[in-house]
Scaffold this motif. Structure first.
Motif, PDB file in Angstrom:
ATOM      1  N   ASN A  65      46.541  17.943  -2.096  1.00 58.69           N
ATOM      2  CA  ASN A  65      47.493  18.980  -1.686  1.00 58.69           C
ATOM      3  C   ASN A  65      48.788  18.828  -2.485  1.00 58.69           C
ATOM      4  O   ASN A  65      49.584  17.938  -2.215  1.00 58.69           O
ATOM      5  N   PRO A  66      49.003  19.707  -3.491  1.00 62.86           N
ATOM      6  CA  PRO A  66      50.148  19.532  -4.406  1.00 62.86           C
ATOM      7  C   PRO A  66      51.499  19.792  -3.742  1.00 62.86           C
ATOM      8  O   PRO A  66      51.567  20.365  -2.660  1.00 62.86           O
ATOM      9  N   LEU A  67      52.574  19.358  -4.415  1.00 60.65           N
ATOM     10  CA  LEU A  67      53.928  19.410  -3.863  1.00 60.65           C
ATOM     11  C   LEU A  67      54.772  20.475  -4.540  1.00 60.65           C
ATOM     12  O   LEU A  67      54.526  20.832  -5.690  1.00 60.65           O
ATOM     13  N   ILE A  68      55.797  20.943  -3.840  1.00 61.35           N
ATOM     14  CA  ILE A  68      56.756  21.871  -4.438  1.00 61.35           C
ATOM     15  C   ILE A  68      57.839  21.066  -5.158  1.00 61.35           C
ATOM     16  O   ILE A  68      58.350  20.082  -4.622  1.00 61.35           O
ATOM     17  N   VAL A  69      58.177  21.498  -6.375  1.00 59.33           N
ATOM     18  CA  VAL A  69      59.230  20.845  -7.146  1.00 59.33           C
ATOM     19  C   VAL A  69      60.507  21.672  -7.034  1.00 59.33           C
ATOM     20  O   VAL A  69      60.478  22.900  -7.154  1.00 59.33           O
ATOM     21  N   HIS A  70      61.618  20.983  -6.766  1.00 56.67           N
ATOM     22  CA  HIS A  70      62.910  21.646  -6.606  1.00 56.67           C
ATOM     23  C   HIS A  70      63.768  21.416  -7.843  1.00 56.67           C
ATOM     24  O   HIS A  70      63.807  20.306  -8.367  1.00 56.67           O
ATOM     25  N   VAL A  71      64.461  22.472  -8.273  1.00 60.26           N
ATOM     26  CA  VAL A  71      65.334  22.377  -9.448  1.00 60.26           C
ATOM     27  C   VAL A  71      66.677  23.015  -9.118  1.00 60.26           C
ATOM     28  O   VAL A  71      66.785  23.790  -8.152  1.00 60.26           O
ATOM     29  N   LEU A 100      62.032  31.177  -2.237  1.00 65.31           N
ATOM     30  CA  LEU A 100      60.862  31.711  -2.926  1.00 65.31           C
ATOM     31  C   LEU A 100      60.351  30.669  -3.917  1.00 65.31           C
ATOM     32  O   LEU A 100      61.098  30.223  -4.797  1.00 65.31           O
ATOM     33  N   THR A 101      59.089  30.279  -3.764  1.00 57.11           N
ATOM     34  CA  THR A 101      58.463  29.283  -4.641  1.00 57.11           C
ATOM     35  C   THR A 101      57.498  29.985  -5.585  1.00 57.11           C
ATOM     36  O   THR A 101      56.651  30.766  -5.144  1.00 57.11           O
ATOM     37  N   LEU A 102      57.656  29.705  -6.891  1.00 53.63           N
ATOM     38  CA  LEU A 102      56.799  30.330  -7.897  1.00 53.63           C
ATOM     39  C   LEU A 102      55.802  29.314  -8.434  1.00 53.63           C
ATOM     40  O   LEU A 102      56.176  28.202  -8.797  1.00 53.63           O
ATOM     41  N   THR A 119      46.620  22.832 -13.067  1.00 57.43           N
ATOM     42  CA  THR A 119      47.354  22.990 -14.329  1.00 57.43           C
ATOM     43  C   THR A 119      48.674  23.725 -14.091  1.00 57.43           C
ATOM     44  O   THR A 119      49.355  24.119 -15.022  1.00 57.43           O
ATOM     45  N   THR A 120      49.004  23.918 -12.819  1.00 54.56           N
ATOM     46  CA  THR A 120      50.205  24.675 -12.468  1.00 54.56           C
ATOM     47  C   THR A 120      51.177  23.809 -11.677  1.00 54.56           C
ATOM     48  O   THR A 120      50.822  22.728 -11.211  1.00 54.56           O
ATOM     49  N   VAL A 121      52.403  24.317 -11.534  1.00 55.88           N
ATOM     50  CA  VAL A 121      53.393  23.655 -10.682  1.00 55.88           C
ATOM     51  C   VAL A 121      54.040  24.709  -9.785  1.00 55.88           C
ATOM     52  O   VAL A 121      54.291  25.834 -10.222  1.00 55.88           O
ATOM     53  N   ALA A 122      54.278  24.363  -8.537  1.00 52.87           N
ATOM     54  CA  ALA A 122      55.008  25.236  -7.615  1.00 52.87           C
ATOM     55  C   ALA A 122      56.465  24.797  -7.659  1.00 52.87           C
ATOM     56  O   ALA A 122      56.776  23.626  -7.460  1.00 52.87           O
ATOM     57  N   VAL A 123      57.368  25.739  -7.942  1.00 54.38           N
ATOM     58  CA  VAL A 123      58.766  25.345  -8.159  1.00 54.38           C
ATOM     59  C   VAL A 123      59.727  26.337  -7.505  1.00 54.38           C
ATOM     60  O   VAL A 123      59.451  27.531  -7.442  1.00 54.38           O
ATOM     61  N   ALA A 144      59.349  17.766  -3.371  1.00 57.20           N
ATOM     62  CA  ALA A 144      59.630  17.599  -1.946  1.00 57.20           C
ATOM     63  C   ALA A 144      58.779  18.527  -1.087  1.00 57.20           C
ATOM     64  O   ALA A 144      59.018  19.726  -1.042  1.00 57.20           O
ATOM     65  N   PRO A 145      57.806  17.965  -0.405  1.00 54.45           N
ATOM     66  CA  PRO A 145      57.120  18.727   0.640  1.00 54.45           C
ATOM     67  C   PRO A 145      57.977  18.674   1.892  1.00 54.45           C
ATOM     68  O   PRO A 145      58.997  17.981   1.920  1.00 54.45           O
ATOM     69  N   SER A 146      57.598  19.384   2.924  1.00 55.79           N
ATOM     70  CA  SER A 146      58.315  19.291   4.191  1.00 55.79           C
ATOM     71  C   SER A 146      58.252  17.843   4.684  1.00 55.79           C
ATOM     72  O   SER A 146      57.238  17.167   4.521  1.00 55.79           O
ATOM     73  N   GLU A 183      59.098  27.561   6.167  1.00 56.34           N
ATOM     74  CA  GLU A 183      59.011  27.221   4.758  1.00 56.34           C
ATOM     75  C   GLU A 183      59.070  28.454   3.856  1.00 56.34           C
ATOM     76  O   GLU A 183      58.812  29.575   4.285  1.00 56.34           O
ATOM     77  N   SER A 184      59.336  28.177   2.568  1.00 57.85           N
ATOM     78  CA  SER A 184      59.474  29.237   1.569  1.00 57.85           C
ATOM     79  C   SER A 184      58.181  30.029   1.376  1.00 57.85           C
ATOM     80  O   SER A 184      57.082  29.545   1.651  1.00 57.85           O
ATOM     81  N   THR A 185      58.332  31.237   0.865  1.00 53.70           N
ATOM     82  CA  THR A 185      57.205  32.050   0.406  1.00 53.70           C
ATOM     83  C   THR A 185      56.669  31.406  -0.872  1.00 53.70           C
ATOM     84  O   THR A 185      57.451  31.018  -1.734  1.00 53.70           O
ATOM     85  N   ILE A 196      50.368  36.184  -3.234  1.00 59.22           N
ATOM     86  CA  ILE A 196      51.129  35.433  -2.233  1.00 59.22           C
ATOM     87  C   ILE A 196      50.196  34.437  -1.559  1.00 59.22           C
ATOM     88  O   ILE A 196      49.237  34.821  -0.889  1.00 59.22           O
ATOM     89  N   LEU A 197      50.467  33.161  -1.773  1.00 62.18           N
ATOM     90  CA  LEU A 197      49.608  32.109  -1.207  1.00 62.18           C
ATOM     91  C   LEU A 197      50.083  31.699   0.180  1.00 62.18           C
ATOM     92  O   LEU A 197      49.302  31.247   0.994  1.00 62.18           O
ATOM     93  N   ARG A 198      51.382  31.807   0.406  1.00 63.86           N
ATOM     94  CA  ARG A 198      51.922  31.483   1.725  1.00 63.86           C
ATOM     95  C   ARG A 198      53.041  32.471   2.032  1.00 63.86           C
ATOM     96  O   ARG A 198      54.012  32.533   1.285  1.00 63.86           O
ATOM     97  N   SER A 226      45.667  27.637  -3.105  1.00 61.20           N
ATOM     98  CA  SER A 226      46.745  26.958  -2.407  1.00 61.20           C
ATOM     99  C   SER A 226      46.146  25.930  -1.472  1.00 61.20           C
ATOM    100  O   SER A 226      45.851  26.207  -0.321  1.00 61.20           O
ATOM    101  N   PRO A 227      45.959  24.731  -1.994  1.00 54.28           N
ATOM    102  CA  PRO A 227      45.229  23.725  -1.219  1.00 54.28           C
ATOM    103  C   PRO A 227      45.795  23.515   0.179  1.00 54.28           C
ATOM    104  O   PRO A 227      45.053  23.237   1.108  1.00 54.28           O
ATOM    105  N   GLY A 228      47.114  23.693   0.325  1.00 56.65           N
ATOM    106  CA  GLY A 228      47.749  23.459   1.624  1.00 56.65           C
ATOM    107  C   GLY A 228      47.170  24.304   2.739  1.00 56.65           C
ATOM    108  O   GLY A 228      47.147  23.902   3.899  1.00 56.65           O
ATOM    109  N   THR A 229      46.696  25.493   2.387  1.00 58.11           N
ATOM    110  CA  THR A 229      46.233  26.403   3.427  1.00 58.11           C
ATOM    111  C   THR A 229      44.872  25.980   3.994  1.00 58.11           C
ATOM    112  O   THR A 229      44.405  26.561   4.954  1.00 58.11           O
ATOM    113  N   ARG A 230      44.240  24.986   3.365  1.00 59.08           N
ATOM    114  CA  ARG A 230      42.959  24.523   3.916  1.00 59.08           C
ATOM    115  C   ARG A 230      43.142  23.654   5.139  1.00 59.08           C
ATOM    116  O   ARG A 230      42.233  23.459   5.914  1.00 59.08           O
TER     117      ARG A 230
END
Ligand code: TXA
Ligand code: MG
Length: 348
Positions: A65-71, A100-102, A119-123, A144-146, A183-185, A196-198, A226-230
């Motif tokens: 379950n991948p993580l969201i990256v904050h910038v 909003l997470t892309l 091969t992607t990143v959520a940011v 940072a995940p929740s 949490e963010s979209t 839209i995954l979430r 979106s592995p998180g939704t499983r």
């Protein structure tokens, strides 16, 4: 066990010395929980593989379950994403800083486990002053995940973070209650038609007003992106029954009678907690209730705290009254469906 340090920080004007202390923990590969405008995140240096792995251990999070990256800046975005499409640029211009997470193609610099093999990143670029100050001081993208134990409701206060993670992380920055509460979209910008995954506070309608048609992930195949939704999510310990609001307008008296009937039935076999916007009075020691306003804003802001609070009263079942599914209400209802083991519609 570690000793978790809690620092009380002024949310609007974070004290530089506290932010510097937290940034130092991030830079040396430790974990810091911090508020964002949505929920508290559990942060680690997104370029440091060992640090990112600690997040999975502390949360008990499945490795796939991948993580969201904050910038906090465009330069920082370019360190984690290898390409930003024109549509993604338009969403960034309109909605960042914000919830909003892309999902974008990832760069090589990023720690492997952040993307869990994708091969992607959520940011995203959060708008909370403490999150931005921490990112700027650490001078590195922060994964940072929740900041909850996996499967628990997301934390909207520092106390929630400590309930789940005390002794498992180095530091919590306490900036009070997070303003939005859910949490963010998450939107996948690498799909042919953005997907839209979430759902979240930034609605599909608001996104479509900027980039035209998008889709909402629905099929199991799409949700695999979106592995998180499983995973079942956001769940208190008690069984949760969600009562959807009827599509046709119903007067408050009818809604109250219906909820009361359901709660009375459940009281025959155990303790019942009710979370609703419709007031219900039942004189029974095994009955407890919490009221929210009938609005997406109030539900979003208070729903996770309310579920935690009711769960502490140790009911056998928590009955939750839903809200209308339009606009931001859709994101709230998605969270409630995931917390619930049973959903009942009141149009019998
Ligand atoms: O509001 C938020 O987004 C909060 C705050 C802390 O920023 N963070 C958050 O993170 O909710 P988390 O890890 O609890 O949820 C991340 C979601 C998961 O559903 C995950 O599967 C999805 O984003 N995700 C992460 N990376 C992805 C990727 N590369 N492709 C598709 N989905 C991804
Ligand atoms: Mg989460």
């Amino acid at each position: 066990m570690k000793k978790t340090i809690t620092l009380q920080v002024n949310a609007a004007k974070p004290q530089a010395e506290f932010i510097e202390q937290a940034a130092a923990v991030i830079r040396r590969g430790g974990l810091v929980a911090f508020p964002t405008e949505t929920v508290y995140g559990l942060g680690a240096d997104a370029l440091n593989e060992a640090a990112v792995q600690k997040i999975f251990v502390a949360k008990g999070r499945p490795a796939d379950n991948p993580l969201i990256v904050h910038v906090c800046s465009r330069q920082m975005l370019d360190r984690v994403a290898s390409r930003v499409s024109a549509a993604a640029e338009a969403l960034i211009a309109r909605f960042w800083e914000g919830p909003l997470t892309l999902v974008l193609p990832r760069s090589e610099a990023l720690a492997q486990t952040v993307s869990a093999g994708l091969t992607t990143v959520a940011v995203r670029m959060p708008s909370h002053p403490m999150a931005l100050a921490l990112l700027a001081a650490a001078d590195t993208p922060i994964a940072a995940p929740s900041a909850n134990r996996s499967g628990r409701p997301s934390p909207t206060t520092a106390a929630h973070v400590l309930e789940d993670l005390d002794g498992r992380i180095e530091m919590v920055l306490d900036g009070g209650t997070t303003p939005i509460g859910i949490e963010s979209t998450v939107i996948d910008m690498t799909a042919d038609v953005p997907l839209i995954l979430r759902p979240g506070w930034i609605t599909r309608e608001a996104i479509e007003a900027v980039i035209g048609e998008v889709r909402q992930a629905a099929s199991p195949d799409e949700l695999k992106r979106s592995p998180g939704t499983r995973y079942r999510h956001y769940s208190p310990r008690a069984r949760v029954i969600l009562v959807e609001v009827p599509k046709a307008a119903e007067d408050r008296g009818e809604a109250a009678a219906r909820l009361q009937h359901l709660c009375r039935e459940l009281l025959e076999t155990g303790k019942v907690a009710l979370l609703s916007h419709t007031p219900v009075v039942i004189d029974d020691a095994n009955f407890t209730t919490l009221r929210l306003e009938n609005s997406a804003t109030d539900y979003a802001r208070r729903i996770y705290a309310a579920l935690r609070e009711l769960d502490e009263r140790r009911p056998d079942v928590i009955v939750v009254e839903g809200i209308g599914e339009t606009h931001e209400g859709a994101a709230v209802m998605e969270r409630l469906r995931r917390a619930a083991s049973t959903t009942v519609t009141s149009d019998e």
